[in-house]
Design a protein around this motif. Structure first.
Motif, mmCIF file in Angstrom:
data_model
loop_
_atom_site.group_PDB
_atom_site.id
_atom_site.type_symbol
_atom_site.label_atom_id
_atom_site.label_comp_id
_atom_site.label_asym_id
_atom_site.label_seq_id
_atom_site.Cartn_x
_atom_site.Cartn_y
_atom_site.Cartn_z
ATOM 1 N N MET A 304 8.508 8.335 -4.945
ATOM 2 C CA MET A 304 8.938 7.480 -3.618
ATOM 3 C C MET A 304 9.676 6.812 -3.437
ATOM 4 N N ILE A 305 10.715 6.945 -3.908
ATOM 5 C CA ILE A 305 12.163 6.964 -3.937
ATOM 6 C C ILE A 305 12.333 7.499 -2.155
ATOM 7 N N PHE A 306 12.421 8.921 -2.858
ATOM 8 C CA PHE A 306 12.696 10.259 -2.072
ATOM 9 C C PHE A 306 11.880 10.792 -0.498
ATOM 10 N N ALA A 307 10.771 9.969 -0.441
ATOM 11 C CA ALA A 307 9.510 10.669 0.125
ATOM 12 C C ALA A 307 8.312 8.962 0.263
ATOM 13 N N PRO A 308 8.683 8.195 0.850
ATOM 14 C CA PRO A 308 7.343 7.459 0.626
ATOM 15 C C PRO A 308 6.132 7.115 1.615
ATOM 16 N N ASN A 309 6.444 8.995 1.731
ATOM 17 C CA ASN A 309 4.813 8.903 2.253
ATOM 18 C C ASN A 309 4.911 10.029 1.909
ATOM 19 N N GLN A 314 6.265 14.937 3.462
ATOM 20 C CA GLN A 314 7.939 15.505 3.738
ATOM 21 C C GLN A 314 8.571 15.852 3.478
#
Lengths: 347, 296
Positions: A304-309, A314
């Motif tokens: 969730m930090i690096f790929a919120p979707n 991502q």
């Protein structure tokens, strides 16, 4: 002239047909019981994931109560069949109860922002597990329900593993089909628009509150159907099954599979079930429970930090951007080789 | 069912409510400044409780154990912001930020279970007496006096810091308008860090006061965390006096619900929250007008 969306939609349906073939072959290839259990669990988790993806990805609602809706489906099946009812009636009861509850809980979304709905669903989730655990007369309390009758059509009953795989993956394919159609329909595009701006869509005459409520109910009902299948597969359930760790597993599933990706739920399900079955037992060496919670928590935080979707989304969007950059650079280098006409042919 | 019985219920309710108020206050503090609903708040309470039990087992006196526990959990709260939420807040959506805090709460739970085991852990009352103090046939344990006093001191300290210090002014300014605060030279990231730490400290106060009353397990935090959110909702999310009133109200509600069924107290109180959300979306202190919370 066909619109690109139409072509894409037809492609999705071809993929869907391919998936049907793969599903039909899978139990024949993997003959042993353990592999078949894993395949079956993947199918179940994918159904749970699709329900959550619809509410979170498409509807933009943080649904903390998904595990509870699955639990409602499971307990409806369990209670109806152990009281002598037909399993299909049990599933129907689960659908109705989950749908009505989702509707009532979702009502504030007509007026409130998503954060409040997250809190409301969380409260409902805990209230449901609390009721399941303590309404002993109906739910059997902490001991749960045993002796759940499997589904059957006529004389044929879905008892052995391959037939159960066909049943569950059949439901999964229907769920995927619903999802594809929702994505490429007018309603689906309305959802895309709602996600971008509440204000702009309401000025176009789209009632975003009502649409969100619909998707919340649909997602919860898909969860309940999955729960009903889960209960008949296990044939014995307890309230603990539908607690927080289970919810986190589905969140991790959606985080890995992507919030909106059409095939994200099956991909995420494969990842989560493989982690649960193969990776975590190796790492933890016996004391699986807490180690699994930590690992899933860490995965959730990092993704969730690096790929919120979500991871798949991502990867897809990053690849697309890289391809576009590469193509632009090539076009820039040799502008004469790509004429507008040849571009059209290539397209 | 005489008067004393109801006063007894009232005392129990207010004591439980005080804990909820401390947790709710932490939620509101973080939410006001960063717009994040920190689901790991309850786990910070659990860590606080576990730490004080460990320190007391090691033979530390209270005057050493309490400040060290609060300081450690303050640092843990800061670490959560610095390591996970700070890097994520720029690109994050509401959903992704909430899922991050949810993930953190799971990690803390799992680590607590690995480190401190699954069995409930107990510690003695802070000032043990042979019998509870009896006032007008209502019995009050010394620990519930500790709880009420401790929470009151913690909330008073928070109030003083918010109203009378430079950091407090920066916190309040950032909660009203982060952009303007940044323009006037306030380091909003630092302020967010402090808000997370302060929320952790408040949770720790709740946890260490609660530790002698119940058996602390790794799972204690998640339920109390949800109750804290519920209390904040009842008080109108985002209002600090509302969080305190909401906490007390929830505690009273639970102690009344225990008249119906002790097992179902959680269910009843949580359904009450859903009803509050349906009827009074801004909480009992807010009006009926729907006000969009900042940053949501």
């Amino acid at each position: 002239m066909k619109s690109p969306l139409m072509t894409k939609r037809r492609n999705q349906h071809f993929i869907w047909l391919g998936a049907v073939v793969v599903v039909a072959v899978l139990p024949l290839v993997f003959g042993d019981g353990y592999s078949q259990t894993v395949i079956l669990t993947i199918g179940l988790y994918a159904i749970f994931g699709i329900g959550l993806q619809l509410t979170m990805g498409t509807g933009g609602i943080l649904n903390m109560g998904h595990a509870a809706f699955i639990g409602i489906g499971a307990y409806s099946s369990a209670i109806v069949t152990t009281k002598g009812g037909n399993p299909w009636v049990g599933m129907l009861v689960g659908i109705v109860v989950a749908g009505v509850l989702a509707f009532v809980v979702g009502l504030p979304i007509l007026r409130l922002r998503s954060l409040y709905l997250a809190i409301a669903t969380l409260c409902v989730a805990l209230a449901v597990t609390n009721v399941l655990g303590f309404w002993t007369a109906l739910t059997g309390g902490q001991n749960g329900v045993t002796g759940i009758v499997p589904f059957s059509i006529g004389d044929f009953s879905f008892i052995d593993l391959p037939s159960q795989i066909y049943l569950i993956w059949g439901f999964l394919l229907v769920a995927v089909l619903i999802r594809i159609n929702l994505r490429y329909s007018v309603v689906g595009r309305e959802f895309e628009a709602i996600k971008d701006s509440d204000l702009a869509t309401s000025s176009l005459g789209i009632n975003h509150g009502a649409r969100r409520l619909q998707i919340f109910v649909i997602g919860s009902v898909i969860g309940a159907v999955g729960g009903s299948l889960y209960a008949t597969y296990l044939s014995a359930i307890t309230p603990d099954l539908f607690g927080f760790p289970f919810l986190i597993q589905i969140f991790v599933l959606v985080a890995l599979g992507g919030m909106v990706s059409l095939w994200g739920a099956p991909i995420g399900a494969i990842a989560v079930v493989c982690l649960h079955e193969f990776v975590i037992p190796v790492i933890s060496g016996g004391n699986a429970g807490p180690v699994e919670i930590v690992i899933f928590g860490v995965i959730l935080v990092i993704v969730m930090i690096f790929a919120p979707n979500g991871l798949t989304d991502q990867v897809v969007s990053t690849t697309r951007r890289l391809v576009k950059i590469a193509r632009r650079r090539r076009n820039h280098d040799e502008p004469s080789s790509v004429t507008p006409a040849s571009k059209k042919v290539a397209a | 069912m005489d008067l004393a019985f109801f006063i007894q219920l009232f005392v129990t309710g207010v004591t439980t409510g005080a804990i909820y108020a401390a947790v709710a206050m932490g939620f509101v503090l973080v939410f006001r400044v960063t717009g994040i609903l920190n689901f790991a708040q309850g786990e910070l309470l659990m860590v606080g409780g576990m730490l004080i039990i460990s320190f007391r087992e090691a033979g530390w006196p209270l005057y050493a154990a309490i400040p060290v526990t609060i300081a450690l959990v303050f640092l843990l709260g800061c670490a959560i912001y610095a390591l996970a939420l700070g890097p994520a807040i720029k690109r994050g959506t509401n959903i992704s930020l909430l899922l991050i805090t949810l993930g953190i709460s799971q990690v803390l739970q799992g680590l607590a279970q690995i480190g401190w085991g699954s069995a409930p852990r107990y510690t003695g009352d802070f000032s043990p007496t042979a019998h509870p103090i009896s006032v007008l046939s209502v019995s009050i344990t010394t620990q519930s006096i500790w709880i009420l006093g401790g929470v009151l001191v913690a909330l008073g300290a928070t109030y003083l810091v918010l109203e009378r210090t430079g950091i407090g002014r920066a916190l309040r300014a950032s909660s009203i308008d982060p952009m303007m605060a940044r323009l006037s030279g306030i380091n909003v990231r630092m302020v967010s860090l402090i808000a997370f730490g302060a929320a952790g400290a408040l949770a720790a106060v709740g946890g260490l006061l609660l530790a002698p009353v119940i058996g602390m397990t790794y799972a204690t935090g998640s339920l109390i965390g949800v109750k804290g959110i519920a209390a904040a909702v009842i008080g109108g999310f985002g209002s600090i006096p509302g969080a305190i009133i909401g906490g007390i109200a929830l505690g009273l509600l639970e102690s009344l619900a225990s008249l119906i069924s002790t097992g179902l107290t959680t269910g009843i109180s949580l359904l009450a929250v859903v009803i509050v959300l349906l009827i009074l979306p801004n909480g009992i202190l807010g009006g009926r007008r729907v006000k969009a919370a900042v940053g949501v």
